[in-house]
Design an enzyme around this catalytic site. Structure first.
Site, short mmCIF file in Angstrom:
data_model
loop_
_atom_site.label_atom_id
_atom_site.label_comp_id
_atom_site.label_asym_id
_atom_site.label_seq_id
_atom_site.Cartn_x
_atom_site.Cartn_y
_atom_site.Cartn_z
N GLY A 283 0.22 -9.92 2.03
CA GLY A 283 0.07 -11.30 2.48
C GLY A 283 1.03 -12.20 1.74
O GLY A 283 1.88 -11.73 1.01
N ASP B 235 -5.78 -21.23 9.39
CA ASP B 235 -4.80 -20.14 9.56
C ASP B 235 -5.32 -19.13 10.58
O ASP B 235 -5.18 -17.92 10.40
CB ASP B 235 -4.51 -19.47 8.21
CG ASP B 235 -3.19 -18.70 8.21
OD1 ASP B 235 -2.35 -18.96 9.10
OD2 ASP B 235 -2.98 -17.86 7.32
P1 ATP Z 1 -1.41 -14.06 5.17
O1 ATP Z 1 0.04 -13.99 4.84
O2 ATP Z 1 -1.74 -13.37 6.47
O3 ATP Z 1 -2.00 -15.42 5.10
P2 ATP Z 1 -3.03 -13.34 2.92
O4 ATP Z 1 -2.32 -13.10 1.62
O5 ATP Z 1 -3.71 -14.63 3.00
O6 ATP Z 1 -2.08 -13.13 4.11
P3 ATP Z 1 -5.10 -11.66 4.14
O7 ATP Z 1 -4.72 -12.09 5.52
O8 ATP Z 1 -6.46 -12.01 3.68
O9 ATP Z 1 -4.04 -12.13 3.05
O10 ATP Z 1 -4.88 -10.09 4.01
C1 ATP Z 1 -3.64 -9.48 4.31
C2 ATP Z 1 -3.88 -8.23 5.14
O11 ATP Z 1 -4.72 -7.29 4.43
C3 ATP Z 1 -4.63 -8.48 6.44
O12 ATP Z 1 -3.77 -8.87 7.49
C4 ATP Z 1 -5.32 -7.12 6.70
O13 ATP Z 1 -4.41 -6.20 7.26
C5 ATP Z 1 -5.65 -6.64 5.30
N1 ATP Z 1 -7.02 -7.03 4.92
C6 ATP Z 1 -7.41 -8.22 4.41
N2 ATP Z 1 -8.75 -8.26 4.18
C7 ATP Z 1 -9.22 -7.06 4.57
C8 ATP Z 1 -10.55 -6.47 4.58
N3 ATP Z 1 -11.60 -7.16 4.15
N4 ATP Z 1 -10.69 -5.21 5.03
C9 ATP Z 1 -9.59 -4.53 5.47
N5 ATP Z 1 -8.33 -5.02 5.49
C10 ATP Z 1 -8.13 -6.27 5.04
MG MG Z 2 -3.73 -13.17 6.73
#
Ligand code: ATP
Ligand code: MG
Length: 473
Positions: free
Chosen positions: A45, A157
């Site tokens: 992410g 988001d």
């Molecule tokens: P973004 O750039 O999308 O905002 P982020 O750092 O905020 O990313 P998340 O979207 O929460 O992070 O998580 C990144 C990825 O990890 C998700 O797109 C998904 O593939 C995986 N992921 C996140 N949470 C889970 C979960 N609870 N169970 C399984 N996979 C998960």
């Molecule tokens: Mg995300």
């Protein structure tokens, strides 16, 4: 009971396993590695990485969201995500089971959601894709979003990536990623400079206060893509996309217009209203005839081909996502410079040129602008290998010792800052730590490595290699 063969609805409580929600407080005494085994990486992410975890005590599988948090601001953000999640106990929203704060990191331990992204599942061969199945997904999403809004929280988001399937075998979905979510207090305007171009509402681009219906706009975009495979505001690049949103002009292409029911089109139209006050609220959306009365939905099979293309493009674009913030800032300063006068064609093409130049300039394979240097340490002390990495998109970094990957532990700490500064710290050095250390950086454009040797001198005695005698140090 197994809910494999039929669609889940929120009125079907038997499908849902009961969850014991806990109020999570951030643990600053234990380390996540002591309580969980880190398994494979699940996703990347903006702020860090997500790994599959197994709790040592119970064997339970979880997801661990590791966010880099070196600055107070980053720690506060990650802590705020935990606090918001404590208020979000709903079957359609991923829940948090624990959280840890360690030097440089905040780790959220989340329920593990095994089914992957909803859109990836929809395009799978064995999945039926019609308006009826889409209504089911949309009403689940609305149920989660409606609950968030009741709690006074906006997600900010919402996008297909953040809607995932509970398991590989059923059609229940959950909303993830509360990293940008905010609590809205009456009378306190909140302006944000964040989101993902295709899904952000016009008020975000204009840097005006957001509201609960800011999420409803994003749901309109998601629903549009779900039913047509077309992304309503997608331009050649992010600047064009943002301009398309600001202009508020969108339409169904001929093919989609012919296939969709009037009720589906009306639903989307009422969400994609430029004026946020005119948009449906989550409560109104749940009561819209398209969601409420399945009988009026079209039963025609919808095309998956365009959704496949959308997914392919999304993967490709992900690599350039980090430039969005930069572009948005430039657009805003552009706007205020011109005293809010309407943008001219010349301005547009000029800014487009600047942005594409910036984007081109940023794309680069990783290089080590400062490589690793050999180190010599006395056993029991600590060693630091430091290097500096440049490259865009942000390279992923792995460390190796004698060719094997290094797992972070109490003795082996890896620090990687957004600036590209990367350090491996080995504390309480042992003679067996002597050898070659390698740092490997890779991104979509390539890979680079740098290595150096650690020599460990024993505190009491060192065997002289040259003459084979033992001498005291
Ligand atoms: P973004 O750039 O999308 O905002 P982020 O750092 O905020 O990313 P998340 O979207 O929460 O992070 O998580 C990144 C990825 O990890 C998700 O797109 C998904 O593939 C995986 N992921 C996140 N949470 C889970 C979960 N609870 N169970 C399984 N996979 C998960
Ligand atoms: Mg995300």
């Amino acid at each position: 009971m197994i809910c494999m063969s039929y669609l889940f609805t929120d009125e079907d409580p038997e499908c849902e396993e009961p969850v014991e929600y806990t109020e999570v407080t951030v643990n600053t005494t234990d380390r996540v590695d002591n309580l969980y085994i880190k398994l494979e990486k699940l996703g990347m992410g903006k702020f860090g990485q997500v790994y599959k975890l197994q709790e040592k005590r119970t064997g339970k599988i979880r997801a661990g969201k590791f966010s880099k948090a070196r600055l107070q601001k980053d720690i506060a953000n990650a802590r705020s995500e935990v606090e918001l999640m404590n208020k979000l106990h709903h079957p359609r929203l991923v829940h948090c089971v624990a959280a840890f704060q360690e030097p440089g990191w905040v780790i959220l331990v989340l329920e593990y959601i095994a089914g992957g992204e909803l859109f990836e599942r929809i395009v799978a061969d064995d999945f039926e894709h019609t308006e009826i199945t889409s209504v089911d997904y949309m009403s689940q999403i609305l149920s989660g979003v409606g609950y968030m809004h009741q709690q006074g929280i906006v997600h900010l988001d919402l996008k297909p990536e953040n809607i995932v399937c509970v398991s590989k075998v059923d059609t229940r979905v959950k909303i993830i990623d509360f990293g940008l979510a905010r609590k809205l207090e009456p009378g306190v305007p909140v302006k944000v400079l964040q989101g993902t171009a295709e899904f952000v509402a016009p008020e975000v681009i204009a840097y005006e206060p957001v509201g609960f219906t800011t999420d409803m706009w994003s749901l309109g975009v998601i629903c549009f893509i779900l039913l047509s495979g077309e992304s309503p505001f997608q331009g050649e690049n992010d600047t064009e996309t943002l301009q398309n949103i600001t202009s508020g002009n969108w339409e169904f292409d001929e093919e989609t217009d012919a296939v969709l029911s009037d009720s589906a089109k009306d639903f989307i139209r009422r969400l994609l209203q430029k004026n946020m006050k005119s948009r449906l609220t989550a409560e109104q959306a749940v009561n819209h005839p398209w969601i409420k009365d399945k009988a009026i939905s079209s039963t025609k099979t919808l095309s998956k081909e365009k959704i496949k293309k959308f997914l392919a493009r999304q993967k490709w674009q992900k690599t350039g996502k980090a430039v969005l913030a930069l572009k948005r800032m430039a657009m805003l300063s552009h706007k205020s410079d011109s005293n809010s006068s309407p943008t001219t064609d010349t301005d547009d093409s000029e800014s487009k040129k600047v942005f594409s130049f910036l984007q081109e300039q940023l794309q680069r394979p990783p290089v080590f602008s400062s490589p690793l240097k050999d180190q010599a340490e006395v056993s029991g002390s600590s060693a630091r290998f430091h290097c500096h990495i440049e490259g865009f998109p942000d390279p992923e970094v792995l460390w190796f010792f004698s060719g094997s990957p290094i797992q972070e532990s109490k003795r082996f700490e890896i620090e990687y800052e957004d600036s590209g500064s990367c350090t491996l710290i080995i504390s309480d050095v042992l003679p067996s730590d002597a050898g070659v250390y390698m740092c490997q950086a890779s991104n979509s454009h390539g890979q680079a490595e740098t290595s150096a040797r650690l020599t460990v001198h024993c505190l009491r005695a060192e065997r002289s290699i040259r003459d084979g005698t033992v001498k005291t140090v």
